[in-house]
Design a protein around this motif. Structure first.
Motif, short mmCIF file in Angstrom:
data_model
loop_
_atom_site.label_atom_id
_atom_site.label_comp_id
_atom_site.label_asym_id
_atom_site.label_seq_id
_atom_site.Cartn_x
_atom_site.Cartn_y
_atom_site.Cartn_z
N PRO A 4 -1.48 3.71 4.58
CA PRO A 4 -2.11 2.39 4.70
C PRO A 4 -1.15 1.23 4.94
CG PRO A 4 -3.09 3.63 2.90
CD PRO A 4 -1.93 4.44 3.39
N GLU A 29 0.87 -1.18 0.00
CA GLU A 29 0.00 0.00 0.00
C GLU A 29 0.90 1.22 0.00
OE1 GLU A 29 -3.10 1.01 -0.03
OE2 GLU A 29 -4.46 -0.55 0.72
N LEU A 41 -7.10 -3.06 7.58
CA LEU A 41 -7.61 -1.80 7.08
C LEU A 41 -8.51 -2.03 5.87
CD1 LEU A 41 -6.97 1.20 7.89
CD2 LEU A 41 -5.41 1.24 5.94
#
Length: 393
Positions: free
Chosen positions: A238, A226, A374
């Motif tokens: 992230p 990410e 996430l």
């Protein structure tokens, strides 16, 4: 004394979902919360657009000391079930990336949807109500509150974890669990930025604050690809938030800044093709100019590529593809998106979310030792665990 079938403590995602589903079953439901407004975390989630679920939700996306616990609830209320509810209310949404679903407009669309469903089903909400005492009774539970005494057959703890205390997060749910004989697994901040104190790296992070780049972050056998974001306190973005849930104090985080290429092979090729180009010039074609210049100056000595020995190129490639970082710590619950640890799920029914220690007591959402990665997974756990409990309260 006000008596009802079900009392739910916590007017967040899990609490509201459990309330509407329980009320739809014909149960008399009361939601109590010490905050002045419901769903505060829903409103701030996803940058104000609420990443309400993930299209690729599966048990592997969740962390728990009891990894099989989440399977039953997730199987019985899937992401598609929640998407169906969203579509029923005409809430426009889009996939951002990696299956993450966000509201097109704002997070309040999801909160308004949940509140409308609660209202239609007859679930009652009382805000600004703090809980002073809970006792087990022959018929269920008795609560002493700032709004007077209440009684219920089933008591649902949906108070969440310790993350973002400015929105009202407390450890109250953990206190209730302890009171009724439950073990708690150690809690810590998850999905949280790293802090850096080592002077040279701290200066680099400060100088690059706001700069983002694609990377692979790895720690303890787990990797996430990410974006990484430099901040004046350290590292975020992230990739970092994800890997933080697998990191423990003193661990090294390895970061590959060139995830799409073999760094050494690429540098060797550049050295052959453009021997007179400086390292910082070559790096500026894959990084921002500012980042390339700082890396070339602080990590290496920038000079024409032809002047680097094979050993030096190998060393540069290693630094770019396996940057070793030992964070000083994390930013803690203040900015954490989840709380790791919590109520030990080995003492809770995976089918009903009911306590195995105290009949009629249920735990749902983040108060349990279940934390998602996430990208909407934690919301899906809220919906799924709430649904599981709602069928039995």
């Amino acid at each position: 004394m006000y008596s009802t079938d079900v009392i739910i403590l916590g007017a967040g995602a899990a609490g509201l979902m459990c309330a509407l589903l329980s009320a739809q079953r014909g149960r008399r439901v009361l939601v109590l919360d010490h905050a002045n407004k419901p769903g505060k975390k829903i409103l701030m989630s996803g940058g104000g657009r609420c990443n309400f679920t993930n299209m690729y939700t599966e048990p592997a996306n969740f962390l728990s000391h009891n990894p099989h616990f989440c399977k039953s609830a997730l199987a019985r209320y899937t992401q598609w079930d929640f998407i169906e509810l969203v579509c029923k209310h005409g809430v426009p949404y889009h996939e951002k990336k990696l299956g993450q679903l966000f509201c097109d407009n704002k997070s309040s669309d999801i909160l308004d949807m949940l509140l409308a469903e609660c209202d239609q089903a007859g679930a009652e909400l009382r805000m600004n109500t703090s809980i002073e005492q809970i006792d087990k009774t022959e018929g269920g539970y008795a609560l002493q509150t700032s709004a007077g005494p209440f009684a219920c057959q089933s008591l649902v703890i949906a108070t969440g974890g310790l993350s973002i205390p400015t929105l009202g997060a407390t450890g109250f749910g953990y206190q209730v669990a302890r009171q009724f004989g439950h073990a708690l697994l150690p809690t810590r901040a998850g999905l949280v930025p790293f802090t850096i104190t080592e002077p040279q790296l701290k200066a680099l992070c400060t100088e690059l604050s706001g700069t983002s780049l694609d990377c692979v972050a790895s720690c303890n056998g787990t990797s996430f690809r990410e974006n990484l974001l430099f901040t004046h306190r350290g590292l975020s973005g992230p990739a970092i938030l994800q890997i933080s849930s697998f990191w423990e104090a003193g661990d090294t985080v390895e970061i590959n800044l060139l995830p799409d290429r073999d760094a050494l092979e690429w540098l060797q090729g550049q050295q052959v093709e453009r021997p007179n180009s400086e390292l910082k010039t070559v790096l500026s074609e894959v990084f921002t100019r500012k980042l390339a210049n700082l890396l070339a100056e602080q990590w290496f000595v920038s000079k024409p590529l032809k002047q680097y020995t094979p050993a030096e190129l190998t060393q540069i490639a290693g630094q770019l593809s396996a940057w070793q970082v030992v964070p000083a710590g994390t930013e803690g619950y203040r900015t954490a998106e989840v709380t790791l640890g919590g109520v030990d799920t080995r003492e809770v029914s995976s089918k009903t979310m009911e306590s195995l220690k105290s009949p009629g007591l249920y735990f749902i959402g983040e108060v349990l030792d279940v934390s998602g990665h996430l990208g909407g997974f934690n919301f899906q756990w809220a919906w799924a665990s709430a649904n599981a409990a709602a069928q039995f309260v």
